[in-house]
Write an enzyme that holds these catalytic residues in place. Structure first.
Site, PDB file in Angstrom:
ATOM      1  N   HIS A 153      -2.196   0.447   4.728  1.00  0.00           N
ATOM      2  CA  HIS A 153      -2.103  -0.732   3.861  1.00  0.00           C
ATOM      3  C   HIS A 153      -2.575  -1.965   4.608  1.00  0.00           C
ATOM      4  O   HIS A 153      -2.800  -1.922   5.821  1.00  0.00           O
ATOM      5  CB  HIS A 153      -0.659  -0.946   3.376  1.00  0.00           C
ATOM      6  CG  HIS A 153       0.302  -1.305   4.473  1.00  0.00           C
ATOM      7  ND1 HIS A 153       1.053  -0.360   5.146  1.00  0.00           N
ATOM      8  CD2 HIS A 153       0.643  -2.507   5.025  1.00  0.00           C
ATOM      9  CE1 HIS A 153       1.815  -0.962   6.052  1.00  0.00           C
ATOM     10  NE2 HIS A 153       1.576  -2.273   6.006  1.00  0.00           N
ATOM     11  N   HIS A 198       4.911   0.555  -0.115  1.00  0.00           N
ATOM     12  CA  HIS A 198       3.883  -0.429  -0.464  1.00  0.00           C
ATOM     13  C   HIS A 198       2.511   0.094  -0.063  1.00  0.00           C
ATOM     14  O   HIS A 198       2.369   0.836   0.905  1.00  0.00           O
ATOM     15  CB  HIS A 198       4.150  -1.796   0.147  1.00  0.00           C
ATOM     16  CG  HIS A 198       4.106  -1.869   1.654  1.00  0.00           C
ATOM     17  ND1 HIS A 198       4.676  -0.921   2.477  1.00  0.00           N
ATOM     18  CD2 HIS A 198       3.560  -2.790   2.482  1.00  0.00           C
ATOM     19  CE1 HIS A 198       4.496  -1.267   3.744  1.00  0.00           C
ATOM     20  NE2 HIS A 198       3.809  -2.389   3.776  1.00  0.00           N
ATOM     21  N   HIS A 213      -2.716  -8.229   8.637  1.00  0.00           N
ATOM     22  CA  HIS A 213      -2.843  -7.008   9.433  1.00  0.00           C
ATOM     23  C   HIS A 213      -3.327  -5.838   8.602  1.00  0.00           C
ATOM     24  O   HIS A 213      -3.186  -5.797   7.379  1.00  0.00           O
ATOM     25  CB  HIS A 213      -1.520  -6.648  10.128  1.00  0.00           C
ATOM     26  CG  HIS A 213      -0.432  -6.129   9.237  1.00  0.00           C
ATOM     27  ND1 HIS A 213       0.583  -6.932   8.752  1.00  0.00           N
ATOM     28  CD2 HIS A 213      -0.172  -4.875   8.747  1.00  0.00           C
ATOM     29  CE1 HIS A 213       1.408  -6.207   8.028  1.00  0.00           C
ATOM     30  NE2 HIS A 213       0.966  -4.952   8.004  1.00  0.00           N
ATOM     31  N   HIS A 245      11.649  -3.054  10.300  1.00  0.00           N
ATOM     32  CA  HIS A 245      11.685  -3.987   9.187  1.00  0.00           C
ATOM     33  C   HIS A 245      12.906  -3.709   8.315  1.00  0.00           C
ATOM     34  O   HIS A 245      13.298  -2.555   8.136  1.00  0.00           O
ATOM     35  CB  HIS A 245      10.446  -3.832   8.302  1.00  0.00           C
ATOM     36  CG  HIS A 245       9.169  -4.259   8.948  1.00  0.00           C
ATOM     37  ND1 HIS A 245       9.012  -5.490   9.546  1.00  0.00           N
ATOM     38  CD2 HIS A 245       7.969  -3.633   9.057  1.00  0.00           C
ATOM     39  CE1 HIS A 245       7.777  -5.596  10.005  1.00  0.00           C
ATOM     40  NE2 HIS A 245       7.131  -4.481   9.728  1.00  0.00           N
ATOM     41  N   TYR A 254       3.404  -4.236  16.359  1.00  0.00           N
ATOM     42  CA  TYR A 254       2.218  -5.024  16.021  1.00  0.00           C
ATOM     43  C   TYR A 254       1.484  -5.434  17.287  1.00  0.00           C
ATOM     44  O   TYR A 254       2.111  -5.781  18.295  1.00  0.00           O
ATOM     45  CB  TYR A 254       2.615  -6.288  15.250  1.00  0.00           C
ATOM     46  CG  TYR A 254       3.112  -6.025  13.855  1.00  0.00           C
ATOM     47  CD1 TYR A 254       2.242  -5.986  12.773  1.00  0.00           C
ATOM     48  CD2 TYR A 254       4.468  -5.828  13.614  1.00  0.00           C
ATOM     49  CE1 TYR A 254       2.697  -5.747  11.489  1.00  0.00           C
ATOM     50  CE2 TYR A 254       4.943  -5.595  12.334  1.00  0.00           C
ATOM     51  CZ  TYR A 254       4.043  -5.553  11.279  1.00  0.00           C
ATOM     52  OH  TYR A 254       4.507  -5.317  10.007  1.00  0.00           O
ATOM     53  N   GLU A 264      -1.081  -2.870  12.912  1.00  0.00           N
ATOM     54  CA  GLU A 264       0.263  -2.303  12.950  1.00  0.00           C
ATOM     55  C   GLU A 264       0.142  -0.787  13.002  1.00  0.00           C
ATOM     56  O   GLU A 264      -0.722  -0.210  12.332  1.00  0.00           O
ATOM     57  CB  GLU A 264       1.052  -2.678  11.694  1.00  0.00           C
ATOM     58  CG  GLU A 264       2.451  -2.044  11.633  1.00  0.00           C
ATOM     59  CD  GLU A 264       3.124  -2.170  10.268  1.00  0.00           C
ATOM     60  OE1 GLU A 264       4.365  -2.219  10.238  1.00  0.00           O
ATOM     61  OE2 GLU A 264       2.414  -2.201   9.236  1.00  0.00           O
TER      62      GLU A 264
END
Length: 306
Positions: A153, A198, A213, A245, A254, A264
């Site tokens: 993503h 996501h 990112h 997270h 990261y 990431e």
């Protein structure tokens, strides 16, 4: 809601300042496989467990960032229907010819309200993951570095993220999985076209068209820790992590490529289903939402974009 005809994120094209330094980073450190180069000097790479021909394109330029993000859709009929729906919604679309990206069919290109270029495509040549389709082994030998499995993503920054959310939900039939709110204002949004937590995310920002990112999937937390070792061994610029997270539950680290584009690598999230309600994070808990362990914001992480 209706099932999305968009299958998944399919590719991202990144601008880099030094092409060979970038190739060494993404191939030897992140562990993508270099597939080929084209007549324009662009380099095509993929994660070892991806089936299609490529998922990352590197282009040398005088400033870093993202050129475009591509999503694969369920066939040419779906591509034509989504093109019509985008036009009806008010997007100006452009047809990119088959072969303009090597081994990729026609693409329908448009801009999000935040100015980011997104494209849809239905066909990309099959390469496979080297394991075969009959009695395969569980992983591929000889992969370098962090051994990234796939491009997963992007997180993008811009002003009108409400417009982005509306377009992705109303036209492309993405689901809103999580959001950060400050009163009535949506500060960040996470959307999925699949059953992942996501497939794309947005943060409200004063400048449009900014890239935060590109993310690559690893298998386990131990592999994330090994990625941290590789970052230290090769003096790669570390941003944050390893950590977790709150949003998406991802376990993550990261770092930056040699041009300053943030990467990431992560593992773990949850399974999303379209009948779920979005998760809401409030602004007073944003530190915990982003960095669950530290529970505080990091200004570099929030504000350094390309």
């Amino acid at each position: 809601m209706a099932q999305s005809a968009v299958i998944r994120p399919g590719h991202v094209c990144l601008r880099v300042l030094d092409l060979e330094a970038a190739v060494r980073h993404y191939r030897d450190r992140v562990g993508l496989l270099e597939i080929e180069r084209d007549s324009e000097g662009r380099v095509y790479l993929k994660g070892w467990d991806e089936q299609d021909w490529f998922s990352v394109v590197l282009r040398e330029a005088d400033h870093p960032g993202m050129d475009f993000l591509g999503f694969k859709v369920l066939g040419t009929d779906a591509l034509a229907r989504l093109e019509s729906d985008l036009n009806a919604w008010g997007c100006v679309t452009e047809r990119m010819p088959a072969g303009e990206l090597r081994h990729c069919g026609e693409r329908v290109r448009f801009q999000l309200p935040t100015g980011h270029v997104v494209e849809l495509y239905a066909q990309k040549d099959f390469m496979g993951n080297g394991l075969g389709r009959v009695n395969p082994d569980p992983w591929l030998e000889g992969v370098k570095g962090m051994q990234a499995q796939r491009f997963d993503h992007c997180l993008l920054y811009g002003r009108d993220i409400d417009g982005n959310i509306a377009l992705l939900r109303d036209v492309l039939k993405f689901d809103l999985t999580e959001k950060v709110v400050d009163g009535e204002l949506v500060v960040a949004a996470f959307l999925s076209c699949s059953n992942k937590a996501h497939d794309i995310a947005f943060v409200r920002h004063a400048e449009d068209g900014k890239f935060h990112h590109a993310s690559f999937l690893l298998g386990t937390w131990e592999e994330v820790l090994r990625a941290a070792d590789i970052i230290a061994m090769h003096d790669i610029s570390l941003d944050l992590g390893p950590t977790r997270h709150g949003i998406t539950r991802g376990r993550t680290i990261y770092f930056f490529d040699p041009s300053g584009n943030r990467n990431e690598v992560f593992c773990g999230d949850y399974t999303w289903y379209p009948d779920h309600e979005p998760i809401i994070w409030t602004a007073d808990q944003i530190g915990r939402a982003i960095f669950y362990h530290d529970r505080r914001l990091n200004e570099n992480f929030l504000n350094v974009v390309t």
